[in-house]
Design an enzyme around this catalytic site. Structure first.
Site, PDB file in Angstrom:
ATOM      1  CE  LYS A 237     -15.967  11.936  -4.439  1.00  0.00           C
ATOM      2  NZ  LYS A 237     -17.372  12.095  -4.064  1.00  0.00           N
TER       3      LYS A 237
ATOM      4  CE1 TYR B 153       9.386   2.954  17.940  1.00  0.00           C
ATOM      5  CE2 TYR B 153       8.050   2.571  15.978  1.00  0.00           C
ATOM      6  CZ  TYR B 153       9.136   3.173  16.595  1.00  0.00           C
ATOM      7  OH  TYR B 153       9.947   3.988  15.891  1.00  0.00           O
TER       8      TYR B 153
END
Ligand SMILES: *Cc1c(COP(=O)(O)O)cnc(C)c1O
Length: 797
Positions: free
Chosen positions: A473, A691
């Site tokens: 999966k 930032y």
């Protein structure tokens, strides 16, 4: 000398008849069928006897087969014999074909009176072998093991390559269980030895480090000398097994000079990582003792390059896959690489870019029969290939790597699968890189050899009858569903499981044949399940009705404490008692999922879950239900509660080497996420980085920008120093915030960082748990968040 008298009758007879034949155990490696003696070996998944009929049709005339297995397949074999217009093939029936193979090899070895160097150790065997063979080839005709043939099967096949013109043999030896070494020593009878090192990892079937070390050293019981690293106690302990005067330690560090025994050697090595320098020293020491002079050693060693793993697959520039195999280029390696490339070729159109193939008797004839029908387009590189160029109409010849590199921009490989195959020193890797879609991008490397090892490790904890479902999966935990599924199919996994129907469809479209269960399938998707032969997990009564209408095989999930999907105990009772369709359904299995299999704190809860599961199943049987297969365990369940394996287990994260502590030592981390340095800058105290100005420079710092950001799966929580990446084997903490596509790390204390330096985010040497912990999550989430633009490279066959 021929020593036949030392071997029992059938071996001596077989040897006389077959000593000039090729011994083959892999049906894909048959060259000239008339000269092949095929050994049918019982395998984990495919029994070699299954291939006998096809090989008879191919023209193979001689076999060694296991008595009982042969009779089991005799009808198919008789049909194949009936279909050919020749006298029946010769089948030599024995009790143990692998043992026969080993004895034949041992007898063959005894026909040659030459120096034979055996190399063993935990790592580096293949590299030392290749390098030593290169050094010795300056003076002798060398026979060396192909690829990494070093096992109970590989060593006999290697020794069989010895022929009259050889003057020296170089063979690598690997062991996986106690007792192997004595068998291998008996085959090889080494006259000289090299021990590369003894690591602490992968004890495997050995009870202790000391036992492993003794077993390894026993290979050298009767050698004239043994070369090993002169560190610590190892040379002393070796002297317990090999006579004192025969143990020759080497010393040395860095890029130049070494001492072999008491002799100083003025060697110079190229700029290699430390482990490779050790390998280079082992090879140089042996070459020196075997009479190669120092200038020659330096000349050859200058060309030593680190060997990357074999068989890298990448997405190609022109659409098709590009497979690069630059380990060693002998005939066997080439044949294996072609077979491998064929399994990945979606176009049925294979292009081969071929460098120099290691010389051997009849090489041209062999190449001809190997390549003729299988290679659509052939590019030959290097002067040695001028000879065979005329044998292949349509082939293109390039004098050297440079002329191919100059031409490559103009060539078009769309609709083709490209295999690039050369020896490591030729540098054809460069061509593979130029042909890949992404060049220097962040890469998730999936080591399929480690995956195999881990699968077998879990398999080994389980009873033989127990089947293994592998969870594929979420793109096989981020590593790419299809290549992982193919590997598992090949390994003999019994089932795959995916979360959603589309994931199952992707596997089917990729040609996966294994049964596939779908954990979470809604009603509207059921027609899709029918179309692609997928089996839903059902956890509500109406799902079962739909599945029955469409004749789907189903898996019934019971909730015993996970509190997620699954029938509650009373619902399950209703399902079979008040016939809600269960009696009529094709029930492939009944299972439950454990909530905390990894955590000892919750072991009593786990046992309670298993007891509930047992109780529910018993009342189901008492209520007249038909027996069905049961399963409960995930990876950590397998390692911690193997007694509850039932009929199947569901293996997930453990496949990647991320099992709980009880098995951790025996697993190999299979995934590495790496990127590169894109810029470097010295920043003075007082500046800020990134930032929000969240990175503060307290004193002068050297900062590297690396090409990975949160869009690639590096969580923002890993920023501001909470996590360190690894560069040149040292840690570089993040500084400032992680950006979308890049981030900044502090490399002030790391020597030798340049633009282009490799950066490990996680790897076998830099555990993923460090990142998971920094990001306050678990490895599962890190893996499944790795961005789709990250280049996946699969290494290993
Ligand atoms: C994902 C999953 C597994 C595998 O779990 P691991 O911890 O990765 O081994 C097993 N069973 C079910 C139902 C799952 O969803």
């Amino acid at each position: 000398m021929n020593h036949e008298a030392d071997f029992p009758y059938p071996i001596a007879r077989l040897y006389r008849q077959y000593h000039s034949y090729d011994l083959v155990i892999d049906s894909r490696l048959v060259g000239d069928p008339e000269k092949v003696l095929f050994f049918a070996l019982p395998g984990q998944r495919r029994d070699g006897h299954e291939f006998i009929p096809a090989l008879i049709r191919l023209g193979v005339r001689h076999f060694v087969a296991q008595r009982q297995q042969f009779f089991r397949h005799r009808e198919a074999i008789a049909r194949a014999v009936g279909a050919i217009r020749q006298s029946p093939p010769t089948v030599n029936l024995v009790d143990d074909p692998a043992a026969t193979l080993r004895q034949l090899a041992a007898l063959h070895r005894r026909q040659f009176d030459l120096p034979l160097i055996a190399i063993t150790g935990s790592n580096g065997k293949t590299i030392v072998k290749n390098w030593l063979a290169e050094l010795l080839a300056t003076r002798y005709k060398v026979c060396s093991s192909p690829r990494s043939y070093n096992s109970l099967l590989g060593v006999p096949l290697s020794v069989w390559q010895l022929r009259d013109h050889h003057e020296i043999g170089v063979f690598e030896v690997g062991i996986s269980r106690p007792g192997d070494m004595e068998q291998l020593r008996h085959i090889l009878l080494p006259t000289h030895g090299i021990l590369t090192n003894i690591g602490t990892a992968h004890l495997g079937n050995f009870s202790s480090q000391a036992e492993l070390e003794r077993e390894k050293l026993s290979l050298f019981r009767e050698v004239d000398w043994l070369i090993l690293p002169g560190r610590g106690e190892l040379p002393h302990r070796a002297a317990d097994i090999v006579e004192q005067g025969k143990v020759i330690p080497w010393q040395g560090e860095g890029g130049a000079d070494m001492v072999v025994g008491n002799e100083a050697l003025n060697v110079r090595f190229p700029d290699l990582p430390a482990v490779y320098l050790e390998n280079a020293r082992s090879a140089a020491a042996a070459a020196h003792l075997l009479g190669i002079d120092t200038p020659t050693i330096n000349g050859i060693a200058g060309g030593f390059v680190p060997l990357t793993n074999r068989l890298e697959q990448r997405q190609g520039r022109d659409g098709g896959p590009v497979i690069n195999d630059s380990y060693s280029n002998d005939y066997g390696a080439l044949a294996a690489a072609i077979s491998f490339a064929e399994t990945l070729d979606p176009f049925d159109s294979l292009t081969l870019i071929l460098g120099t193939v290691q010389d051997m008797p009849d090489l041209d004839i062999k190449l001809n029969s190997l390549l003729r029908d299988r290679i659509k387009r052939l590019l030959l590189v290097g002067t040695a290939n001028r000879r065979i160029f005329s044998d292949f109409p349509g082939a293109v010849f390039y004098e050297d790597l440079t002329s191919l590199v100059e031409a490559i921009g103009e060539l078009d490989f769309s609709g083709q699968t490209v295999l690039v195959k050369g020896a490591s020193y030729e540098g054809l890797d460069q061509v593979a890189t130029m042909l890949s879609r992404q060049l220097h991008r962040t890469t998730l490397k999936i080591d399929l050899t480690a995956l195999r090892h881990n699968y077998r490790t879990y398999r080994g904890k389980l009873p033989d009858h127990c089947r293994v479902v592998v969870m594929a999966k979420a793109s096989a935990y981020g590593s790419g569903a299809l290549p992982v599924a193919r590997t598992l199919e090949d390994l003999g996994a019994d089932y795959l499981a995916v979360a959603y129907p589309e994931e199952g469809r992707e596997l089917r479209l990729g040609g996966i044949k294994l049964p596939i269960m779908v954990l979470n399938a809604e009603a509207y998707s059921f027609p899709l399940l029918v179309q692609y032969d997928l089996e839903p997990v059902v956890h509500r009564a109406e799902q079962l009705r739909w599945a029955n209408n469409l004749n789907l095989r189903v898996h019934i999930e019971l909730d015993t404490g996970m509190g997620r999907l699954g029938f509650q105990p009373e619902e399950f009772h209703d399902l079979y008692a008040a016939d809600k369709g269960m009696a009529a359904a094709a029930v492939a299995s009944i299972f439950t999922h454990l909530a905390a299999s990894e955590d000892p704190l919750h072991d009593s809860f786990t046992r309670q879950q298993l007891a509930t599961f047992d109780r529910l199943y018993e009342s189901y049987l008492e209520g007249g239900g038909a027996p069905v297969q049961r399963h409960a365990l995930n990876s950590n369940g397998i390692s911690r509660f193997p007694e509850a394996a039932y009929d199947m287990v569901r293996l997930g994260i453990g496949l990647y080497g991320l099992g709980d502590d009880s098995l951790r030592m025996h697993l190999q981390p299979a995934l590495s996420l790496t990127t590169t340095v894109t810029a470097l800058c010295d920043r003075p105290a007082g500046q800020t980085i990134g930032y929000g100005r969240r990175g503060h420079i307290e004193d002068d710092r050297r900062i590297a920008v690396i090409s990975i950001g949160y869009a690639d799966g590096l969580p923002r929580l890993a920023g501001e120093g909470r996590f360190a990446v690894r560069i040149n084997q040292l840690l570089a903490p993040t500084i400032g915030s992680i950006c979308m596509d890049m981030c900044t790390v502090d490399v002030t204390d790391i020597p030798g960082v340049t633009v282009g330096s490799e950066v490990e985010i996680f790897s076998p040497d830099h555990p993923i748990e460090l990142l998971a912990r920094a990001a306050q999550t678990i490895p599962y989430e890190i893996l499944t968040n790795i961005g789709s633009r990250v280049h996946r490279i699969y290494v290993g066959e």
